[in-house]
Design an enzyme around this catalytic site. Structure first.
Site, PDB file in Angstrom:
ATOM      1  N   ARG A 114      48.987  44.140  44.958  1.00  0.00           N
ATOM      2  CA  ARG A 114      47.878  44.196  44.065  1.00  0.00           C
ATOM      3  C   ARG A 114      47.976  43.423  42.655  1.00  0.00           C
ATOM      4  O   ARG A 114      47.131  42.634  42.500  1.00  0.00           O
ATOM      5  CB  ARG A 114      47.202  45.577  43.963  1.00  0.00           C
ATOM      6  CG  ARG A 114      46.840  46.294  45.332  1.00  0.00           C
ATOM      7  CD  ARG A 114      45.985  47.530  45.005  1.00  0.00           C
ATOM      8  NE  ARG A 114      44.743  47.042  44.671  1.00  0.00           N
ATOM      9  CZ  ARG A 114      44.247  47.021  43.326  1.00  0.00           C
ATOM     10  NH1 ARG A 114      45.020  47.583  42.441  1.00  0.00           N
ATOM     11  NH2 ARG A 114      43.160  46.603  42.758  1.00  0.00           N
ATOM     12  N   GLY A 132      36.915  53.974  50.172  1.00  0.00           N
ATOM     13  CA  GLY A 132      38.066  53.705  50.479  1.00  0.00           C
ATOM     14  C   GLY A 132      39.039  53.838  49.396  1.00  0.00           C
ATOM     15  O   GLY A 132      39.601  55.143  49.372  1.00  0.00           O
ATOM     16  N   CYS A 156      61.612  35.797  45.083  1.00  0.00           N
ATOM     17  CA  CYS A 156      61.725  34.559  44.341  1.00  0.00           C
ATOM     18  C   CYS A 156      60.435  33.907  43.979  1.00  0.00           C
ATOM     19  O   CYS A 156      60.058  32.708  44.346  1.00  0.00           O
ATOM     20  CB  CYS A 156      62.411  33.772  45.221  1.00  0.00           C
ATOM     21  SG  CYS A 156      63.984  34.408  45.933  1.00  0.00           S
ATOM     22  N   GLU A 157      59.628  34.699  43.057  1.00  0.00           N
ATOM     23  CA  GLU A 157      58.268  34.053  42.801  1.00  0.00           C
ATOM     24  C   GLU A 157      58.213  34.758  41.293  1.00  0.00           C
ATOM     25  O   GLU A 157      58.239  36.072  41.147  1.00  0.00           O
ATOM     26  CB  GLU A 157      57.084  34.433  43.486  1.00  0.00           C
ATOM     27  CG  GLU A 157      57.062  34.004  44.983  1.00  0.00           C
ATOM     28  CD  GLU A 157      55.793  34.044  45.509  1.00  0.00           C
ATOM     29  OE1 GLU A 157      54.624  33.842  44.796  1.00  0.00           O
ATOM     30  OE2 GLU A 157      55.630  33.943  46.828  1.00  0.00           O
ATOM     31  N   GLY A 203      33.134  51.208  47.219  1.00  0.00           N
ATOM     32  CA  GLY A 203      33.040  50.359  45.845  1.00  0.00           C
ATOM     33  C   GLY A 203      33.461  51.332  44.548  1.00  0.00           C
ATOM     34  O   GLY A 203      33.677  50.504  43.613  1.00  0.00           O
ATOM     35  N   TYR A 229      45.485  40.423  42.548  1.00  0.00           N
ATOM     36  CA  TYR A 229      44.126  40.671  41.611  1.00  0.00           C
ATOM     37  C   TYR A 229      44.466  40.999  40.129  1.00  0.00           C
ATOM     38  O   TYR A 229      43.886  41.725  39.467  1.00  0.00           O
ATOM     39  CB  TYR A 229      43.518  42.020  42.290  1.00  0.00           C
ATOM     40  CG  TYR A 229      43.442  42.025  43.713  1.00  0.00           C
ATOM     41  CD1 TYR A 229      42.493  41.337  44.183  1.00  0.00           C
ATOM     42  CD2 TYR A 229      44.259  42.951  44.529  1.00  0.00           C
ATOM     43  CE1 TYR A 229      42.604  41.229  45.855  1.00  0.00           C
ATOM     44  CE2 TYR A 229      44.161  43.106  45.827  1.00  0.00           C
ATOM     45  CZ  TYR A 229      43.166  42.202  46.532  1.00  0.00           C
ATOM     46  OH  TYR A 229      43.095  42.235  47.917  1.00  0.00           O
TER      47      TYR A 229
HETATM   48  N1  LLP Z   1      32.779  49.048  52.977  1.00  0.00           N
HETATM   49  C1  LLP Z   1      32.990  47.842  53.089  1.00  0.00           C
HETATM   50  C2  LLP Z   1      32.012  47.087  53.960  1.00  0.00           C
HETATM   51  C3  LLP Z   1      33.879  47.184  52.499  1.00  0.00           C
HETATM   52  O1  LLP Z   1      34.106  45.813  52.777  1.00  0.00           O
HETATM   53  C4  LLP Z   1      34.809  47.801  51.473  1.00  0.00           C
HETATM   54  C5  LLP Z   1      35.903  47.277  50.863  1.00  0.00           C
HETATM   55  C6  LLP Z   1      34.713  49.103  51.615  1.00  0.00           C
HETATM   56  C7  LLP Z   1      33.704  49.979  52.305  1.00  0.00           C
HETATM   57  C8  LLP Z   1      35.561  50.051  50.827  1.00  0.00           C
HETATM   58  O2  LLP Z   1      35.591  49.658  49.386  1.00  0.00           O
HETATM   59  P1  LLP Z   1      36.363  50.534  48.440  1.00  0.00           P
HETATM   60  O3  LLP Z   1      35.627  51.915  48.329  1.00  0.00           O
HETATM   61  O4  LLP Z   1      37.719  50.609  48.602  1.00  0.00           O
HETATM   62  O5  LLP Z   1      36.005  50.065  47.183  1.00  0.00           O
HETATM   63  N2  LLP Z   1      42.253  44.907  48.669  1.00  0.00           N
HETATM   64  C9  LLP Z   1      41.478  45.066  47.583  1.00  0.00           C
HETATM   65  C10 LLP Z   1      39.959  45.610  47.894  1.00  0.00           C
HETATM   66  C11 LLP Z   1      39.513  45.072  48.946  1.00  0.00           C
HETATM   67  C12 LLP Z   1      37.990  45.795  49.250  1.00  0.00           C
HETATM   68  C13 LLP Z   1      37.311  45.259  50.617  1.00  0.00           C
HETATM   69  N3  LLP Z   1      36.239  46.054  51.002  1.00  0.00           N
HETATM   70  C14 LLP Z   1      42.224  45.636  46.433  1.00  0.00           C
HETATM   71  O6  LLP Z   1      43.413  46.019  46.539  1.00  0.00           O
HETATM   72  O7  LLP Z   1      41.617  45.979  45.334  1.00  0.00           O
END
Ligand code: LLP
Length: 445
Positions: free
Chosen positions: A321, A284, A353-354, A248, A325
């Site tokens: 993205r 992530g 086309c959007e 996160g 978002y």
């Molecule tokens: N752990 C769990 C249980 C998660 O659900 C997630 C992300 C992470 C770790 C990793 O989170 P991070 O460190 O990347 O914030 N596609 C979206 C982001 C979706 C994240 C979902 N869960 C975007 O492009 O912003």
């Protein structure tokens, strides 16, 4: 996004004599060899970010399990695994990718709100570290699957702490209205049930409240609630020895100032350290987001009635993205603009086309002409993994740079691959068409 975002937000991507480089590779040369659009990642940036996490948590008995969902390319996972990273996976596919990339199973955790029996069985056979259970019904199914295999599932229970992460609604995961985890009040009951079930060994709790968090306060609230819950469970006689604190931590796309990793680790030490638990951290985006760019070429510059449109060859199917978002990614030319270049507002848009197929609206951009090359920055996380072949567009390649070398780590899809994805039922096959039948002398109109 401010006008000042004129270089990618990672030191591994920088201008040298007016040309943008990834480490020691000229991106213009890379784009000439590989073509555009193309994702390009810096291995040095991946290594640096892994070590920022590992160093920040060095004295906390923590395992850094990279959240594979951010970028599942096996070369990216392998680069991080070579540095010591484990993996957080959310499907059998990601689990297979992590194992294939060389992550030891005992360093893999399996999260996710809807695991199938097959995925559970595969996870148990693989001997991974833990399964993060998100509901009472999931726990019962896991117990059945484990019993059928005569195996034991080591689990942590994911808690929904009802904390607002103050991020985009679509990536908020820890409030009561979100589908994730077990609400605080029911955790003791679910934990006790886990202990009672044959084949299940609960060892702790997990929490993840959202992604792209730009403040520490929501983490603070979540970890405070987690610590209270651990005390409550221990008072009820349960052993709690492991805490998975999720991912996160946000990154800089434009003018944001996200928390630094050391500050994040510090509040973990303050709030969870006294519990003496083993920790798992699941970053992530913060690991790979700024380690990648999406290279794209300007197709046309069109002066509309109200706006200047810079039409590029990348589109929302390549990087979803901004459309999904409302994300703002910095966009910089591969040839550095002159110091006195006049920046004027433009919309940077793709060919789909959007109207939503737009990377930036009213963004201050330097003068650009057709064929100019651009880097869409901070595209290492949730970029290539979320791509599709919408509009019949081919999936774009991914390239990994390492010093003065680069390697294509996923080739550009070909039209043959696209066509081979589908098959016609026999009643629609070319053979069955009247014209073809007539041509073949096997029918009449
Ligand atoms: N752990 C769990 C249980 C998660 O659900 C997630 C992300 C992470 C770790 C990793 O989170 P991070 O460190 O990347 O914030 N596609 C979206 C982001 C979706 C994240 C979902 N869960 C975007 O492009 O912003």
């Amino acid at each position: 996004m401010t006008d000042s975002v004129r270089t990618p937000p990672a030191p591994e991507f920088a201008y040298r004599d007016g040309a943008l480089f990834a480490e020691d590779v000229s991106l213009e040369q890379l784009a000439t060899v590989v073509g555009t659009p193309a994702y390009c990642y810096s291995q040095a940036a991946l290594d640096r970010r892994y070590h920022e996490f590992a160093d920040a948590f060095a004295d906390q008995n923590a395992m850094i399990c990279y959240a594979v969902k951010a970028n599942g390319n096996q070369a990216v996972i392998a680069a991080l695994a070579r540095q010591g990273a484990g993996a957080d996976v959310v499907s059998e596919g990601e689990l297979r990718l992590a194992i294939a990339a060389g992550v030891p199973p005992e360093r893999i955790v399996f999260s996710g709100v809807g695991k199938t029996r097959q995925e559970m069985a595969f996870a148990l056979d693989s001997g991974i570290r833990q399964i993060n259970v998100e509901s009472a019904p999931e726990l019962e199914v896991l117990a059945e699957v484990a019993a059928a295999k005569d195996r034991t599932a080591t689990v942590v229970i994911r808690v929904n702490p009802d904390v607002d992460a103050r991020t985009h609604a679509k990536i908020t995961t820890g409030t009561a209205e979100n589908k994730f985890g077990v609400d605080l009040a029911h955790v003791p009951e679910v934990y006790a049930r886990a202990e009672a079930l044959d084949g299940i060994v609960p060892v702790g709790l997990a929490v993840h409240i959202g992604s792209q968090l730009l403040e520490l306060t929501p983490f603070r609230s979540a970890f405070t609630k987690l610590a209270e819950l651990v005390a409550e469970l221990r008072a009820a006689g349960h052993a709690v020895s492991r805490l998975d604190i999720g991912g996160g931590v946000g990154i800089r796309y434009g003018s944001e100032s996200p928390p630094d990793i050391a500050g994040y680790a510090e509040i973990v030490r303050e709030l969870l350290g006294p519990l003496g638990c083993e920790l798992i951290v699941e970053p992530g985006r913060a690991m790979v987001g700024n380690a990648g760019v999406l290279l794209t070429r300007v197709l046309y510059v069109k002066q509309g009635v109200e706006r200047r449109f810079i039409i590029v060859d990348a589109a929302m199917n390549d990087l979803l993205r901004p459309a999904m978002y409302d994300a703002g990614h910095a966009i910089v030319p591969l040839v550095e603009p002159a110091a006195d270049a006049v920046y004027e507002p433009a919309d940077v848009v793709g060919p789909i086309c959007e109207t939503g197929d737009s990377f930036a609206t009213g963004r201050a951009m330097p003068p650009l002409v057709a064929e100019a090359l651009l880097a869409i920055c901070s595209a290492g996380a949730y970029g290539a993994v979320m791509a599709s072949s919408y509009n019949g567009r081919l999936l774009v390649p991914e390239v990994l740079v390492h010093g003065d070398r680069f390697a294509v780590i996923r080739p550009r899809q070909g039209f043959a691959d696209l066509l081979a994805q589908d098959s016609l039922p026999d009643w629609l096959s070319q053979e069955a068409q009247p014209a073809a039948r007539i041509a073949a002398g096997r029918g009449s109109v």
